[in-house]
Design a protein around this motif. Sequence first.
Motif, mmCIF file in Angstrom:
data_model
loop_
_atom_site.group_PDB
_atom_site.id
_atom_site.type_symbol
_atom_site.label_atom_id
_atom_site.label_comp_id
_atom_site.label_asym_id
_atom_site.label_seq_id
_atom_site.Cartn_x
_atom_site.Cartn_y
_atom_site.Cartn_z
ATOM 1 N N PHE A 18 35.489 30.024 41.705
ATOM 2 C CA PHE A 18 35.814 31.031 42.729
ATOM 3 C C PHE A 18 37.177 30.682 43.305
ATOM 4 O O PHE A 18 37.493 29.508 43.516
ATOM 5 C CB PHE A 18 34.758 31.044 43.838
ATOM 6 N N LEU A 19 37.968 31.734 43.549
ATOM 7 C CA LEU A 19 39.321 31.542 44.088
ATOM 8 C C LEU A 19 39.454 32.399 45.346
ATOM 9 O O LEU A 19 38.978 33.546 45.365
ATOM 10 C CB LEU A 19 40.353 31.993 43.043
ATOM 11 N N VAL A 66 47.472 42.297 48.198
ATOM 12 C CA VAL A 66 46.402 42.198 47.196
ATOM 13 C C VAL A 66 45.349 43.293 47.425
ATOM 14 O O VAL A 66 44.751 43.349 48.506
ATOM 15 C CB VAL A 66 45.722 40.808 47.293
ATOM 16 N N PRO A 67 45.119 44.146 46.413
ATOM 17 C CA PRO A 67 44.085 45.172 46.568
ATOM 18 C C PRO A 67 42.713 44.519 46.785
ATOM 19 O O PRO A 67 42.251 43.767 45.929
ATOM 20 C CB PRO A 67 44.121 45.944 45.243
ATOM 21 N N THR A 68 42.126 44.787 47.929
ATOM 22 C CA THR A 68 40.918 44.070 48.358
ATOM 23 C C THR A 68 39.881 45.076 48.838
ATOM 24 O O THR A 68 40.228 46.014 49.576
ATOM 25 C CB THR A 68 41.295 43.123 49.538
ATOM 26 N N THR A 91 33.593 43.971 51.225
ATOM 27 C CA THR A 91 33.161 42.688 50.640
ATOM 28 C C THR A 91 34.277 41.649 50.642
ATOM 29 O O THR A 91 34.026 40.456 50.523
ATOM 30 C CB THR A 91 32.704 42.871 49.184
ATOM 31 N N LEU A 92 35.539 42.109 50.739
ATOM 32 C CA LEU A 92 36.741 41.266 50.674
ATOM 33 C C LEU A 92 36.953 40.638 49.285
ATOM 34 O O LEU A 92 37.692 39.666 49.130
ATOM 35 C CB LEU A 92 36.747 40.198 51.784
ATOM 36 N N LYS A 93 36.269 41.242 48.275
ATOM 37 C CA LYS A 93 36.535 40.833 46.882
ATOM 38 C C LYS A 93 37.817 41.501 46.416
ATOM 39 O O LYS A 93 38.073 42.666 46.745
ATOM 40 C CB LYS A 93 35.400 41.307 45.967
ATOM 41 N N VAL A 94 38.604 40.762 45.637
ATOM 42 C CA VAL A 94 39.815 41.349 45.063
ATOM 43 C C VAL A 94 39.392 42.339 43.983
ATOM 44 O O VAL A 94 38.495 42.046 43.177
ATOM 45 C CB VAL A 94 40.715 40.233 44.481
ATOM 46 N N GLU A 95 40.002 43.504 44.005
ATOM 47 C CA GLU A 95 39.626 44.541 43.043
ATOM 48 C C GLU A 95 40.141 44.175 41.659
ATOM 49 O O GLU A 95 41.320 43.878 41.496
ATOM 50 C CB GLU A 95 40.183 45.896 43.489
ATOM 51 N N GLY A 96 39.254 44.116 40.684
ATOM 52 C CA GLY A 96 39.648 43.790 39.313
ATOM 53 C C GLY A 96 38.994 42.517 38.823
ATOM 54 O O GLY A 96 37.838 42.551 38.390
ATOM 55 N N GLY A 137 35.336 36.801 40.629
ATOM 56 C CA GLY A 137 35.345 35.498 41.301
ATOM 57 C C GLY A 137 36.515 35.288 42.236
ATOM 58 O O GLY A 137 36.784 34.163 42.646
ATOM 59 N N ILE A 138 37.235 36.361 42.595
ATOM 60 C CA ILE A 138 38.393 36.172 43.494
ATOM 61 C C ILE A 138 38.196 36.985 44.776
ATOM 62 O O ILE A 138 37.863 38.177 44.734
ATOM 63 C CB ILE A 138 39.726 36.581 42.828
ATOM 64 N N TYR A 139 38.389 36.322 45.893
ATOM 65 C CA TYR A 139 38.348 36.972 47.208
ATOM 66 C C TYR A 139 39.737 36.834 47.855
ATOM 67 O O TYR A 139 40.515 35.952 47.488
ATOM 68 C CB TYR A 139 37.312 36.295 48.111
ATOM 69 N N ALA A 140 40.019 37.710 48.820
ATOM 70 C CA ALA A 140 41.282 37.586 49.573
ATOM 71 C C ALA A 140 40.963 37.656 51.057
ATOM 72 O O ALA A 140 39.979 38.283 51.473
ATOM 73 C CB ALA A 140 42.261 38.685 49.174
#
Length: 380
Positions: free
Chosen positions: A101-102, A266-268, A272-277, A280-283
Amino acid sequence: MKKQVVILGGGVGGTLVANLLAKKLKANEADIIVIDRTGDHVYQPGFLYVPFGWEEPANLARPEESLLYPRVKLIRDTVAVVDVKSRRVATEKHGEIPYDFLVLATGSHVHPEEVPGLAEASHHFYTAKAAMELRAALEKFKGGRVVVGVAGVPYKCPPAPLEFAFMFDWVLRQKGIRQKTELHYISPLPRVFPIESVATVTAPMLEERGYHIHTFFNVESVDPGKKELVSLEGETIPFDLLVLVPPHKGADVVTRSALAESGGWVPTDRHTLKVEGPDGIYAIGDATNLPISKSGAAAHFEGEIVAGNIVQELRGEKPSHQYNGHVMCFLESGNNRATILNFDYEHPPKPPAPSVLWHMGKLVMNKSYWYMVPKGRLPG
Ligand SMILES: Cc1cc2nc3c(=O)[nH]c(=O)nc-3n(C[C@H](O)[C@H](O)[C@H](O)COP(=O)(O)OP(=O)(O)OC[C@H]3O[C@@H](n4cnc5c(N)ncnc54)[C@H](O)[C@@H]3O)c2cc1C
């Protein structure tokens, strides 16, 4: 199997998420790593007071290690690029670091060079160095025409230029040079603040203090020789002192990694605050493209959502934490008074009349920040 959570950036959002994960996850569940290029944690809201000599930059930075729980590993390094396919980040000195996870917590950054002449002719207080240079300029200032405002949107802490404007007027009165000074406030927007309910309250406050307001003023260029500010709309304002918030962009690393849209944001997912695309990446914080104030307060309220959703995903559960856009921040109005902006996606702020109480609230936050916010002790 033990997972690895990598947090890119040790500012407000990154430090908070790392510490919340350290509290929530068992040691055998995950390793938690923060990578930060400076290794110092900076309390940027304090920069507002530096030009007036009320705060020193040395008090506004602490070693990141002192704020992280012992099980969080800090790597002091710059991340050059994120490879979402191999789930690795490439650092300048520590090679490639894998992640399950990043978290992108890389903030927003000022770019005065985006406007011709701005870096040469204008002051600001968005970095420690610039705030000290502005302090030197204010110490020399004996009167003249001053233009305060914003040279590009979005910018972090939307109240800050207004706070500076209000406090500057108050300082000029204390010094006895307000009569010798003509004050102008410029905004690229159709109003003086991005949110209408706040602009409705703060525009009269500027007028009461004698500011000339120029809305729809998109700074095209500054002529350092003639000391003139020129807008895209064709307006020219001469100045003796210029204090403009420079244009902002997201961190280079997210653009270089093809994780950002225009401006480096960053498209978020706004809930959920997950990065779109990629998986395992949140912003968190300023790095996102969310339609809310880029503020430490937003990063604070987002912390529990990002940490909570990572814990659930890591345990094979569906992430269920949802951010509602909550932001709460103070707005200094000079004369030891402030108001408060408390809002979310659905409910715009209704700022109360400025009072000593809210000013004291801001001062308490400035001092207690170090013990409360990064450590995850202030409820989100
Ligand atoms: C003058 C001023 C006044 C403000 N007042 C307020 C206020 O009153 N209230 C409020 O809520 N907010 C305020 N803010 C805004 C607040 O400081 C920011 O919104 C907040 O710091 C954002 O947190 P963040 O974690 O997103 O980013 P930051 O705190 O900026 O942290 C980003 C981190 O990422 C690291 N980084 C970036 N790129 C890389 C890379 N490639 N490799 C490794 N590390 C990297 C940086 O070193 C930095 O430590 C103010 C800001 C300013 C400038």
